[in-house]
Structure formats: C-alpha cells, structure tokens
Design an enzyme around this catalytic site. Sequence first.
Site, short mmCIF file in Angstrom:
data_model
loop_
_atom_site.label_atom_id
_atom_site.label_comp_id
_atom_site.label_asym_id
_atom_site.label_seq_id
_atom_site.Cartn_x
_atom_site.Cartn_y
_atom_site.Cartn_z
N SER A 66 26.53 23.29 11.71
CA SER A 66 26.01 23.35 13.49
C SER A 66 25.27 23.94 13.45
O SER A 66 24.16 24.54 14.47
CB SER A 66 27.13 24.50 13.53
N HIS A 84 32.29 24.89 10.13
CA HIS A 84 32.17 24.98 8.59
C HIS A 84 33.84 25.14 8.07
O HIS A 84 34.09 25.27 6.91
CB HIS A 84 31.90 26.39 8.41
N GLU A 96 32.18 31.88 12.79
CA GLU A 96 31.94 32.86 11.79
C GLU A 96 32.66 34.41 12.39
O GLU A 96 31.78 34.82 13.04
CB GLU A 96 30.61 33.25 11.52
N GLU A 103 31.29 28.55 3.57
CA GLU A 103 30.36 29.97 3.71
C GLU A 103 31.30 30.74 2.93
O GLU A 103 31.13 31.90 2.38
CB GLU A 103 29.71 30.01 5.39
N ASP A 145 29.90 34.86 15.19
CA ASP A 145 28.85 33.25 14.84
C ASP A 145 30.03 32.84 15.43
O ASP A 145 30.34 32.07 15.47
CB ASP A 145 27.96 33.37 14.13
N GLU A 162 26.52 36.46 18.12
CA GLU A 162 25.35 35.42 18.07
C GLU A 162 25.96 34.19 19.26
O GLU A 162 27.00 34.08 18.62
CB GLU A 162 25.12 34.86 16.64
N ASP A 206 20.34 32.06 17.95
CA ASP A 206 20.17 30.65 16.79
C ASP A 206 19.85 29.94 17.76
O ASP A 206 18.13 29.17 17.16
CB ASP A 206 21.20 31.38 16.08
N LYS A 231 16.19 31.37 9.96
CA LYS A 231 16.78 30.71 9.70
C LYS A 231 15.17 30.24 9.15
O LYS A 231 14.62 29.04 10.11
CB LYS A 231 17.62 29.24 9.89
N HIS A 254 20.76 32.61 6.02
CA HIS A 254 21.36 31.30 4.53
C HIS A 254 21.68 30.19 5.27
O HIS A 254 21.35 30.21 7.09
CB HIS A 254 22.49 31.34 4.18
N ARG A 255 21.59 29.12 5.86
CA ARG A 255 22.30 27.83 6.06
C ARG A 255 23.62 27.03 5.49
O ARG A 255 23.98 28.32 4.52
CB ARG A 255 22.07 26.72 6.24
N LYS A 315 22.38 37.32 6.83
CA LYS A 315 23.22 36.89 7.35
C LYS A 315 24.03 35.66 5.74
O LYS A 315 22.83 35.14 5.90
CB LYS A 315 23.73 35.84 8.39
P1 PGA Z 1 24.50 26.16 10.11
O1 PGA Z 1 25.53 27.42 10.58
O2 PGA Z 1 23.95 26.52 8.61
O3 PGA Z 1 25.52 24.82 9.79
O4 PGA Z 1 23.90 25.80 11.48
C1 PGA Z 1 25.12 28.65 10.52
C2 PGA Z 1 24.67 29.55 11.87
O5 PGA Z 1 24.99 28.53 13.06
O6 PGA Z 1 24.42 30.50 12.05
ZN ZN Z 2 24.52 30.37 14.19
#
Ligand code: PGA
Ligand code: ZN
Length: 406
Positions: free
Chosen positions: A37, A143, A152, A193, A228, A268, A294, A317, A345-346, A368
């Site tokens: 995402s 996810h 999330e 995740e 999130d 988030e 984010d 990130k 993380h991703r 996270k």
């Molecule tokens: P992504 O998800 O690594 O798929 O972008 C993590 C997030 O959105 O925080």
């Molecule tokens: Zn996010």
Amino acid sequence: MRIHAREILDSRGQPTLEVDLIEGDRLARAAVPSGASCGSHEAYEKRDGEVSWYAGRGVRRLAAWINETLDGKLVPGDQQVFDQRLLEIDGTPDKSRLGANTILALSMAHARLVSKESALFRSFGSGVILPVPLLNIFNGGKHANSGSDIQEYMVAPVGARSFSEALEMGVAIMRALKGRLQRSGMSTAVGDEGGFAPRISSHAEVFELILQSVEDVGLQKDVFLALDCAATEWFQDGYYHVEGKKSSAEVISLLASWVRDYRVASIEDGLAEDDWDGWKLLKSQLGHIQLVGDDLFVTKSALILQGKDAANAVLIKCNQVGTLTETMAAITAARSLGFASIMSHRSGETTDDMIADLAVGLGVLQIKTGAPCRGERIAKYNQLLRIEELLGVDARYAGRSAFLSS
Ligand code: PGA
Ligand code: ZN
C-alpha cells in the site's frame, strides 16, 4: 570497495535486492523491503520489467547493472558523505536512475561495513531506550482478504516494564485471539504482516474480538489499540469508500467513534495522502490521540515540515526516501515539530533486522514490525531482545512516554 548485488526474494515471494560490500577482510550485507500500500510520493522502486521473470518484478538485471557500473567505484567512510555520493550518482529528484531500492541497500550495507561498534545500534547514536512495539495482530486492506477496510489492528503494550515483557504480552494476546477464532470456527491463517485474517463481517467484529482477547489475558490496563487505516486505498472519485461512501468529515466521525468505543489511541493514515485539508480537520478534532502520517509524509523532511497542523507523529520507512541520512533527517524534522516517530518495516520484508538497531540507536520510541509471527517480523523483535540484553541495567523501555498525548 567491492560491490556485489543480487536478486533475492522477500516475504511475499517477490524479488528484492540484497547487496554485499567487501573491503579488505570485511563483508557487510543488507537487503531492502517493499510495500504493497505505497504512497504515490514515495521514492522510485526500480524493477526490471522483464515480463517472463517474476511478471516484470525481477531485479536481476538491476543487480547485474549495479555490479557492472558501481563495483570498485565507491569509497567507504563517513555515512553522510557516502549517501550524498549515491544521491549525486543518481541525480534525479525521485531516485529513478538507481532506484531507492539500490540506494537503500548500498546505504544500509555501508553503515554495517564502517561500524566500529560490536553492536550496530551504537553506531547510530547513544540511545538506550527500547521502543514500544505496535503489534499488528489482525490484517486487512491490501495485506489480506479478510474483508476489513482497516489495514492494521495493532496492540501497544505500553504498561510493560521492559521490551521483553511487552513482547510476551503481545504473544499472549495473539494466542488468546487464536483461541477465540478457533472456537468460532474461523480461520487462523495469517496475512502479509503475520496477523490473523479470517473473513469478517464488520470492523466492529474485529474490535470486539481483539478487546475480548486482551481481557482474556487480563491486560486491559496495559494495552491500547493502534490502527493503520491506509485510507489512501479508500479514496476514489472524490470520496472515501469505507462503511459506505463518505466525505473527509464523515470519515473523521467514524474514526472518532472507534476512538470512543474501542480504546484506539493511535491512528495512522486516517485520511488519504493528498487530503491535507481533511488532515487539518482531523487534527483539530482528534489531536488528543496520536495521528500518524505514513503516505502523507513518505519519510520526507520537506513534507513533514508542512505537517504541523495535520498530524502529530510520523511513520519512518527508510525505503520511502532512500538513504539512511535522509531517514535520520526525517526523524530530526519530526522532532523539530514535537512529533513522535515510529520506525517501520514494509509488508514485503526480508530477514534484515537493521530497523531494530536504528530504532534504539536513534531514540525512536515506537516500532511497527508486524505480528509476533512470521520469521521476517520476528527477526526484528529478536534483535530488540538481543539489544535489551546487551544494554543490561542501562536498558529502559519507552512505555507510555512514547506517546506524546498519553
Ligand atoms: P506497506 O504497508 O508496506 O504495504 O506500505 C505498511 C503500512 O502501510 O504502514
Ligand atoms: Zn501505513
């Protein structure tokens, strides 16, 4: 310095880059993650586009190109100087020549190569505080196909006395949730995740399941929930599509109801990446909880510095921006506004565990990195356990103080 890049796979079975740097008898290795995402303002992730190889997502040609053009051409030394050199070689505003994946793999491997510390976190700073883990125990959005629009659902064990105790609390809640799902005949398979991802009929159902699981293990006083929403994914044709069709103000009312009813203390990406007016309204109404940008900030200091009235926390990130130097600049920008930072993380990860060292060394008080499940997520949590052990009596756990508003 010898450079050897290669194509490896991430946790979704998608190709990603790994780089070895060799100088004298030292070898340093780093691998980069990849999101699903993604924010549209993230730095460019370079892939080969060779349709017969991993449907175009391969990086074997990129790795070969790195080995042909950069091997022997870079000199290790000061991290900022090294990162600056990478940016000069790239020479584009979005990192599209080398790709942010190339740049980050080199930047991370370089940090390992030149570290003179026996524990890497010490080369990033003098931090001794272990971050609060935001454990993503239920997956939705892009996810998982659970049917949840919220990407999330995380538990934050702020009441623990140490990181290891926080992790144990997270695992206890996850186990209780697993028991509840099993007893209801629901799937206990996990998403990208590591959180559970059974088909659900409403967001309320997930909130209830999680809060009941927290109660099952008696942790109501020690844990709050963090979400999130990844709401950029909800936004289409001028409206948000979540529990019907909504304006920004209507989404904010929905978020407010979750805060009120389900002990949510951090949200988030509650709104989409370009909805700055919406974010300002969000902060004016829910600024007493943690509001994390984010996709909104994509770890870029310039965007963070525009966000004073829009959020109060920043997701960090490394691959959204490229180098470690720029990642650190984003944390500095967040601090200059009094914002909290969350190392992240991703969704597509490797077993590289550097974000654990970055969080502690740089004094980032939240992390996270998924559920306490799946090896690539556990790799980071295990590294934090090692760091806590190494720090011994000097170790502190961030706890409630990690949240500016609590
Ligand atoms: P992504 O998800 O690594 O798929 O972008 C993590 C997030 O959105 O925080
Ligand atoms: Zn996010």
